[in-house]
Design an enzyme around this catalytic site. Structure first.
Site, PDB file in Angstrom:
ATOM      1  N   LYS A   1      47.964  44.872  39.950  1.00 52.42           N
ATOM      2  CA  LYS A   1      48.912  44.743  38.836  1.00 52.42           C
ATOM      3  C   LYS A   1      48.835  43.348  38.224  1.00 52.42           C
ATOM      4  CE  LYS A   1      51.264  48.785  39.008  1.00 52.42           C
ATOM      5  NZ  LYS A   1      52.127  49.337  40.036  1.00 52.42           N
TER       6      LYS A   1
ATOM      7  N   ARG B   1      50.002  52.650  47.321  1.00 56.59           N
ATOM      8  CA  ARG B   1      49.057  53.184  46.334  1.00 56.59           C
ATOM      9  C   ARG B   1      48.066  52.071  46.014  1.00 56.59           C
ATOM     10  NH1 ARG B   1      48.616  53.424  40.718  1.00 56.59           N
ATOM     11  NH2 ARG B   1      48.064  55.450  39.825  1.00 56.59           N
TER      12      ARG B   1
END
Ligand SMILES: *[C@@H]1O[C@H](CO)[C@@H](O)[C@H](O)[C@H]1NC(C)=O
Ligand SMILES: *[C@@H]1O[C@H](CO)[C@@H](O)[C@H](O)[C@H]1NC(C)=O
Ligand SMILES: *[C@@H]1O[C@H](CO)[C@@H](O)[C@H](O)[C@H]1NC(C)=O
Ligand SMILES: *[C@@H]1O[C@H](CO)[C@@H](O)[C@H](O)[C@H]1NC(C)=O
Length: 829
Positions: free
Chosen positions: A763, A803
């Site tokens: 991210k 994830r």
């Protein structure tokens, strides 16, 4: 008009013995009067200035005269008076009527008539009133207050378990004030009847708080006062209830609550409520019932899902269209070793709340028929069975149909004992019940479900209960037959196991620990920022999936529409054509791998599931892109929500619900949750906002089973860098059994106990950290090591799933992090 005098002359507690028809301690036959003591107090506004200056008694009201007037006119010899109201009327006649020659010329008087120890159970009752007269006209009352003092009751009250073991005294004062209906017949209060009724009802209550009890008393008193709807609207009486719990605080004489209420404070009961006299619990009323479900034979998850679907079609079993059953809440699902017989397969247990119009015995009949239909094999008691359904609670009713002599609890065949007698000794019943109604009070033990669970004595050698998430088999086998008239229940492919959360009251040091699973991410998007679209062809996708499985991934997440800020719009058709063939190909190559579809579109979710996906991962939690702020009530939550909900329910697939606020890059202000404390406001925002969505999805008719839900705090979505770190650092707090909200909105954390997925992989906030302090700029693919740090933290925080993109590397990280932090919950104390 003369100004009202500021001075007052009083006579206090003049004792008179008068014949009264009502109110005596030992009631007489109707019409027979009893001499009873009453205390009369008068207060008369009178300007004493002239008496004060002249010191001459003739200028004032001769109270010695007033006393003898009352004493002479009201004594044993007068005709019996009906009530205290009649007595008050008589006194005003004496004082304020011009007709009687020896009356003092007063224009106003306040009167208090008290009858000590009148009804049993209370110290005194009385009527207080004010009457005025203007020249020529008869006096009239402008204010009347009925009161009763120190009604003494014993009841179960208190929050602490020790307080709830025995009754304690509660003293109650009640007053009823009216402003314009005076002393007329309609506004009389029959205190003997009212206090008797209140006394009996209060004894039966078992509130936790004095607040709830006083409110109940006020409502009961109002109910007693009037069944007249016009009065409810035009001149409602005001009821003041003051209740004290003398034994509450050791160093104070009592704790007390005072409240004022009128009809409009109870809109459910009055005004818009039933017509007077109508029985509020008519036969078609809805009852809330808790059921326990268990299975330890065959496809246990299939059995339970089938039982729930059959349950909602009671008409098929009863042959009547009027019967309704709706599942409105479900617990988590637990796997546990059987309690009494140990050499058989482990049990799956869960519970649900239903709403039904069926009475208990008819409901029991439906449950037995459902059991038979699912395939219960009657064999040894407590032995293997396809499905087992029990009524645990039915409203707050206490029911025992066993008659005399009583049947053994172990052999209840056809009989009903509610609350279920074994409830308090069975963790596998209490724990699921606690997921749904932790604050429900056991109607006989007067303790909440969470308290009963906390004090449950679990033997040390008991196999611990684990939470489980079943994944259905998708697509259905081609030769699959389903012989029932309800929506097809898929067979079970596999199930995941997690430690059950620690006991609600038990504080364990550090975060909850669990075996963390790895979700590999496959982006079927040409514009995906995370993998540069290298998987956008079937062979590469297949290879990626195969490598992920070999590396140790437990699930593959396939997405066809990037949620990254500024991503190109993709049509529904385009999204389906990206993910559909991809999922179908992977499914053909690997029948066993759970596959989730990463989408917020119901059409895509449906197509993906038909192609072979068996889990939905939705970054908008079924509310769509435009859903922030989430409307808590009404249908405003939109069609998207209900479509996704019914797809999840129909296909019986697990769902991953993420916290976000619309577009990933926006809405980063969590100022409104500042009350939670510095460094807690984003956590609090996630708990409240995602909690509202999860509640909306799980609770109510057509809700998704709680055991299918995994929550995701949405690291990297609508959060600042600090916010992302705050969530990641303390992720276990997201699903802690704690309270959230402030003031009136304070409630239990709706996310308590849910398994959690954390997705921090690659991210951009990781990139920002790397860049800060003169570091280098990174592409997403270069953030593997940064991701590893975040994954280690997620494992330490007890995440059920992480994830990731770099599956092989992150499986290693998870393994080492797990070895470092994974302890059994029981070892942590
Ligand atoms: C009371 O009486 C005195 C003397 O008669 C008069 O001056 C005064 O205004 C009166 N006060 C009120 C409040 O009526
Ligand atoms: C006050 O009333 C008493 C009893 O009626 C009477 O004996 C007395 O004379 C009265 N006093 C005055 C000053 O009127
Ligand atoms: C009491 O008062 C009511 C209403 O004012 C009246 O109808 C009734 O006759 C009275 N009864 C007695 C015994 O005074
Ligand atoms: C009720 O009223 C009585 C008399 O005014 C008072 O002594 C008592 O403390 C009151 N009790 C409560 C609970 O307010």
């Amino acid at each position: 008009m003369q100004p009202r005098p500021r001075d007052t002359i009083r006579i206090n507690d003049l004792l008179l013995i008068v014949p009264l028809l009502t109110g005596s301690v030992w009631p007489k036959p109707p019409g027979q009067a009893v001499l009873q003591p009453v205390l009369i107090s008068l207060s008369i506004p009178h300007n004493i200035s002239s008496t004060a200056t002249t010191d001459d008694l003739s200028h004032t009201i001769n109270y010695s005269f007033l006393c003898s007037l009352l004493r002479d006119s009201l004594n044993e010899k007068i005709p019996p008076l009906g009530t205290l109201e009649n007595l008050s009327t008589r006194i005003f006649d004496l004082l304020l009527s011009r007709s009687s020659s020896d009356a003092p010329s007063l224009t106003e008087a306040r009167l208090r008539v008290v009858q000590p120890r009148a009804p049993l159970n209370c110290k005194a009752i009385g009527v207080e009133s004010r009457a005025t007269t203007s020249s020529g006209s008869r006096w009239s009352t402008g204010y009347v207050k009925h009161f009763c003092e120190d009604l003494e009751c014993s009841t179960i009250i208190g929050v602490n378990a020790c307080e709830r073991e025995e009754r304690q005294i509660v003293r109650v004062n009640i007053s009823i004030e009216r402003w314009d209906s005076g002393l007329q017949r309609e506004s009389w209060v029959d205190f003997r009847f009212m206090t008797r009724e209140l006394h009996a009802k209060i004894q039966k209550t078992s509130y936790q708080t004095l607040e709830a009890l006083t409110s109940y008393i006020a409502e009961t008193a109002l109910r007693h006062l009037s069944t007249d709807r016009t009065e409810q609207i035009q001149s409602p009486p005001l009821v003041t209830v003051r209740a004290a719990k003398p034994s509450a605080i050791v160093f104070a004489s009592s704790s007390e609550i005072e409240i004022c209420r009128t009809y409009s404070d109870y809109p459910e009961s009055f005004i818009q409520g039933m017509e007077p006299g109508q029985n509020p619990t008519s036969d078609m009323a809805t009852h809330t019932v808790a059921l326990a479900l268990g299975s330890n034979l065959g496809d246990r998850f299939y059995n339970i899902e089938l039982a729930l679907r059959l349950l909602e079609t009671p008409e098929a079993f009863l042959g009547t269209k009027d019967a309704t059953i709706a599942v409105v809440d479900t617990s988590f699902m637990y796997e546990s070793a059987p309690m009494y017989v140990t050499d058989q397969p482990s049990f799956i247990n869960c519970a649900c709340m239903i709403e039904t119009n069926l009475p208990p015995v008819a409901l029991l009949k439906v449950l037995k028929l459902v059991e038979t239909t699912v395939g219960r094999v009657p064999s040894i008691r407590n032995g293997p069975r396809a499905v087992d359904l029990d009524i645990i609670l039915y409203d707050d009713a206490v029911i025992d149909t066993r008659g005399n002599p009583r049947k053994e609890l172990d052999d209840l065949d056809g009989e009903l004992v509610i609350p279920h007698p074994r409830l308090i000794e069975r963790e596998f019943v209490l724990r699921p019940l606690n997921d749904m109604v932790p604050d429900f009070m056991h109607p006989l033990l007067h303790q909440s479900v969470s308290t009963l669970l906390a004090v449950l004595d679990i033997p040390a050698d008991t196999t611990p209960m684990h939470k489980v998430i079943p994944f259905p088999q998708r697509p259905l086998p081609t030769d699959y037959t389903f012989p029932h008239s309800v929506a097809v229940v898929p067979p079970t492919l596999t199930h995941w196991t997690f430690p059950s959360s620690p006991r609600p009251t038990q504080k364990i040091a550090g975060p909850r620990t669990s075996k963390t699973r790895v979700m590999a991410t496959l982006n079927a998007t040409p514009d995906s920022f995370s993998d540069g679209a290298t998987h956008n062809t079937l062979p590469t996708a297949l290879e990626y999936a195969q490598n992920a499985v070999v590396a140790g991934a437990s699930i593959l997440d396939v997405g066809g529409y990037s949620t990254r800020p500024g991503a190109v719009f993709v049509s529904t058709q385009e999204e389906i054509s990206r993910v559909g063939p991809c999922i179908a190909a992977i499914r053909t190559a690997n029948a066993q791998l759970p596959i989730s579809i990463d989408t917020f579109r119901p059409e895509v979710a449906r197509a993906a599931i038909l192609a072979g996906a068996n889990c939905i991962n939705d970054v908008y939690s079924f509310t769509g892109q435009e859903s922030y702020p989430f409307p808590r009530t009404g249908s405003a939550a939109g069609g998207c929500m209900s479509d996704m909900k019914s797809i999840a329910l129909e296909f019986a697939v697990p769902v991953i619900l993420m916290h976000s606020r619309g577009d990933a890059g926006t809405n980063k202000d969590y100022e409104m949750y500042r009350y939670a404390g510095a460094g807690q406001e984003v956590l609090e925002g996630v708990r409240i906002e995602l909690g509202a969505k999860v509640d909306f999805i799980v609770k109510g008719r057509g809700g998704v089973r709680r055991w299918f839900v995994i929550v995701d705090p949405g690291v990297g979505f609508s959060k600042t860098l600090e916010g992302n770190l705050e969530v990641l650092r303390d992720a276990s707090a997201i699903t802690a059994d704690c309270h959230v909200g402030s003031g009136r909105d304070r409630c239990r954390n709706a996310l308590a106990g849910y398994p959690q997925l954390i997705g921090a992989s690659r991210k951009s906030f990781l990139g920002v950290i790397l860049e800060q302090g003169g570091g280098r700029k990174t592409e997403p693919q270069e953030r593997g090591w940064a991701t590893a740090a975040a994954v280690a933290c997620a494992v330490q925080q007890g995440a059920a799933v992480v994830r990731v993109h770099d599956t092989r590397e992150m499986v290693d990280v998870v393994q080492v992090a797990s070895a470092l932090w994974e302890r059994d919950v029981t070892d942590a104390t």
